[in-house]
Enzyme design. Sequence first.
Site, PDB file in Angstrom:
ATOM      1  N   PRO A   1       0.392  -1.487   0.274  1.00 15.54           N
ATOM      2  CA  PRO A   1      -0.240   0.132   0.079  1.00 15.54           C
ATOM      3  C   PRO A   1       1.247   0.947  -0.138  1.00 15.54           C
ATOM      4  CG  PRO A   1       0.080  -0.930   2.019  1.00 15.54           C
ATOM      5  CD  PRO A   1       0.883  -1.838   1.013  1.00 15.54           C
ATOM      6  N   ASN A   2       0.587   2.271  -0.617  1.00 18.87           N
ATOM      7  CA  ASN A   2       0.879   3.942  -1.165  1.00 18.87           C
ATOM      8  C   ASN A   2       2.398   3.630  -1.776  1.00 18.87           C
ATOM      9  OD1 ASN A   2      -1.421   4.601   0.767  1.00 18.87           O
ATOM     10  ND2 ASN A   2       0.019   3.860   2.097  1.00 18.87           N
TER      11      ASN A   2
ATOM     12  N   ARG B   1       5.209  12.661  -3.545  1.00 14.38           N
ATOM     13  CA  ARG B   1       5.292  12.678  -1.303  1.00 14.38           C
ATOM     14  C   ARG B   1       6.667  12.367  -0.237  1.00 14.38           C
ATOM     15  NH1 ARG B   1       1.154  14.724  -3.641  1.00 14.38           N
ATOM     16  NH2 ARG B   1      -0.518  14.392  -2.316  1.00 14.38           N
TER      17      ARG B   1
ATOM     18  N   TYR C   1      11.648   8.534   0.641  1.00  8.10           N
ATOM     19  CA  TYR C   1      11.401   7.369  -0.245  1.00  8.10           C
ATOM     20  C   TYR C   1      12.467   8.526  -1.741  1.00  8.10           C
ATOM     21  CZ  TYR C   1       7.742   5.409   3.137  1.00  8.10           C
ATOM     22  OH  TYR C   1       7.585   5.107   3.500  1.00  8.10           O
TER      23      TYR C   1
ATOM     24  N   ASN D   1       7.593  -5.490  -0.862  1.00  6.56           N
ATOM     25  CA  ASN D   1       8.239  -4.568  -0.162  1.00  6.56           C
ATOM     26  C   ASN D   1       6.475  -4.632   0.239  1.00  6.56           C
ATOM     27  OD1 ASN D   1       7.762  -1.972   1.472  1.00  6.56           O
ATOM     28  ND2 ASN D   1       9.037  -1.333  -0.174  1.00  6.56           N
TER      29      ASN D   1
ATOM     30  N   ALA E   1       3.251  -1.094   4.863  1.00  3.57           N
ATOM     31  CA  ALA E   1       2.986  -1.136   5.448  1.00  3.57           C
ATOM     32  C   ALA E   1       2.166  -2.602   6.484  1.00  3.57           C
ATOM     33  CB  ALA E   1       1.663   0.069   6.495  1.00  3.57           C
TER      34      ALA E   1
ATOM     35  N   GLU F   1      12.405  -9.897   1.609  1.00  2.66           N
ATOM     36  CA  GLU F   1      11.627  -8.877   1.589  1.00  2.66           C
ATOM     37  C   GLU F   1      12.411  -7.232   1.257  1.00  2.66           C
ATOM     38  OE1 GLU F   1      10.942  -8.768   5.970  1.00  2.66           O
ATOM     39  OE2 GLU F   1      10.213  -6.552   6.153  1.00  2.66           O
TER      40      GLU F   1
ATOM     41  N   HIS G   1      13.105  -2.917   1.858  1.00  8.62           N
ATOM     42  CA  HIS G   1      12.324  -1.958   2.177  1.00  8.62           C
ATOM     43  C   HIS G   1      12.897  -0.427   2.123  1.00  8.62           C
ATOM     44  CE1 HIS G   1       9.591  -3.468   4.753  1.00  8.62           C
ATOM     45  NE2 HIS G   1      10.664  -4.809   5.055  1.00  8.62           N
TER      46      HIS G   1
ATOM     47  N   ARG H   1      13.693   4.655  12.086  1.00  9.27           N
ATOM     48  CA  ARG H   1      12.563   5.073  12.103  1.00  9.27           C
ATOM     49  C   ARG H   1      11.776   4.910  13.384  1.00  9.27           C
ATOM     50  NH1 ARG H   1      10.022   5.077   6.488  1.00  9.27           N
ATOM     51  NH2 ARG H   1       8.870   6.308   7.157  1.00  9.27           N
TER      52      ARG H   1
HETATM   53  O1  CA2 Z   1      10.446   1.814   3.298  1.00  9.68           O
HETATM   54  C1  CA2 Z   1       9.598   1.041   2.639  1.00  9.68           C
HETATM   55  O2  CA2 Z   1      10.145   0.406   1.820  1.00  9.68           O
HETATM   56  C2  CA2 Z   1       8.551   0.955   3.384  1.00  9.68           C
HETATM   57  O3  CA2 Z   1       8.697  -0.809   3.036  1.00  9.68           O
HETATM   58  C3  CA2 Z   1       7.630   1.981   3.143  1.00  9.68           C
HETATM   59  C4  CA2 Z   1       6.398   1.456   3.193  1.00  9.68           C
HETATM   60  C5  CA2 Z   1       5.636   2.461   4.699  1.00  9.68           C
HETATM   61  O4  CA2 Z   1       5.040   1.744   5.886  1.00  9.68           O
HETATM   62  C6  CA2 Z   1       7.301   1.304   5.395  1.00  9.68           C
HETATM   63  O5  CA2 Z   1       7.524   1.261   7.024  1.00  9.68           O
HETATM   64  C7  CA2 Z   1       8.480   0.792   5.021  1.00  9.68           C
HETATM   65  C8  CA2 Z   1       4.743   3.117   3.386  1.00  9.68           C
HETATM   66  C9  CA2 Z   1       5.285   3.439   1.800  1.00  9.68           C
HETATM   67  C10 CA2 Z   1       4.064   4.712   1.398  1.00  9.68           C
HETATM   68  O6  CA2 Z   1       5.425   5.062   0.327  1.00  9.68           O
HETATM   69  C11 CA2 Z   1       5.073   6.086   0.470  1.00  9.68           C
HETATM   70  C12 CA2 Z   1       5.526   6.807  -1.086  1.00  9.68           C
HETATM   71  C13 CA2 Z   1       5.423   8.069  -1.070  1.00  9.68           C
HETATM   72  C14 CA2 Z   1       4.739   8.689  -1.090  1.00  9.68           C
HETATM   73  C15 CA2 Z   1       4.349   8.731   1.009  1.00  9.68           C
HETATM   74  C16 CA2 Z   1       4.285   7.185   0.967  1.00  9.68           C
END
Ligand code: CA2
Length: 143
Positions: free
Chosen positions: A10-11, A18, A23, A74, A77, A98, A100, A107
């Site tokens: 997700p996301n 963002r 990221y 990946n 969340a 896996e 990230h 974090r």
């Molecule tokens: O660091 C990673 O790849 C995560 O898996 C990314 C997840 C986060 O919940 C994990 O703790 C770590 C979040 C992905 C959200 O991606 C976004 C990308 C652009 C803007 C907002 C969120």
Amino acid sequence: MSRVFVLNGPNLGRLGAREPLIYGSTTHADLVELCVKAGQELGLDVEVRQTDSEGEMIGWLHEAADAEIPVVLNGAAWTHYSIAIRDACSQLTSKLVEVHISNIHKREEFRHHSVISAVADGVIAGLGVTGYALALRWIAEHR
Ligand code: CA2
């Protein structure tokens, strides 16, 4: 060519739009290109998918399990709390890495634990989108 799934949770479809400090500025479309190109160089047929739906992700993991397809995951969340995703990962019959983008250990505390790691062959965190290419390379060498 051997198939490999790169599955993003997700996301992650919002990459590049963002939070570039966490990221990076790579978009999800750029990430798809990077993974497909890395796959071509490694002799892998890489398919990149992203979903915000947990049920859809579980369906893809079942597909990978049934067809013995290695997975780079990946879980975003879901990584931190989804036992359903972990149970689907534990059914995989080929390699699971896996990934990230950020270093989850640097974090917030709620990101420090992954329910997936114990059923993965390896974990890459904090190396940005390069982590995906490294995961694919490891899979190419261990399939
Ligand atoms: O660091 C990673 O790849 C995560 O898996 C990314 C997840 C986060 O919940 C994990 O703790 C770590 C979040 C992905 C959200 O991606 C976004 C990308 C652009 C803007 C907002 C969120």
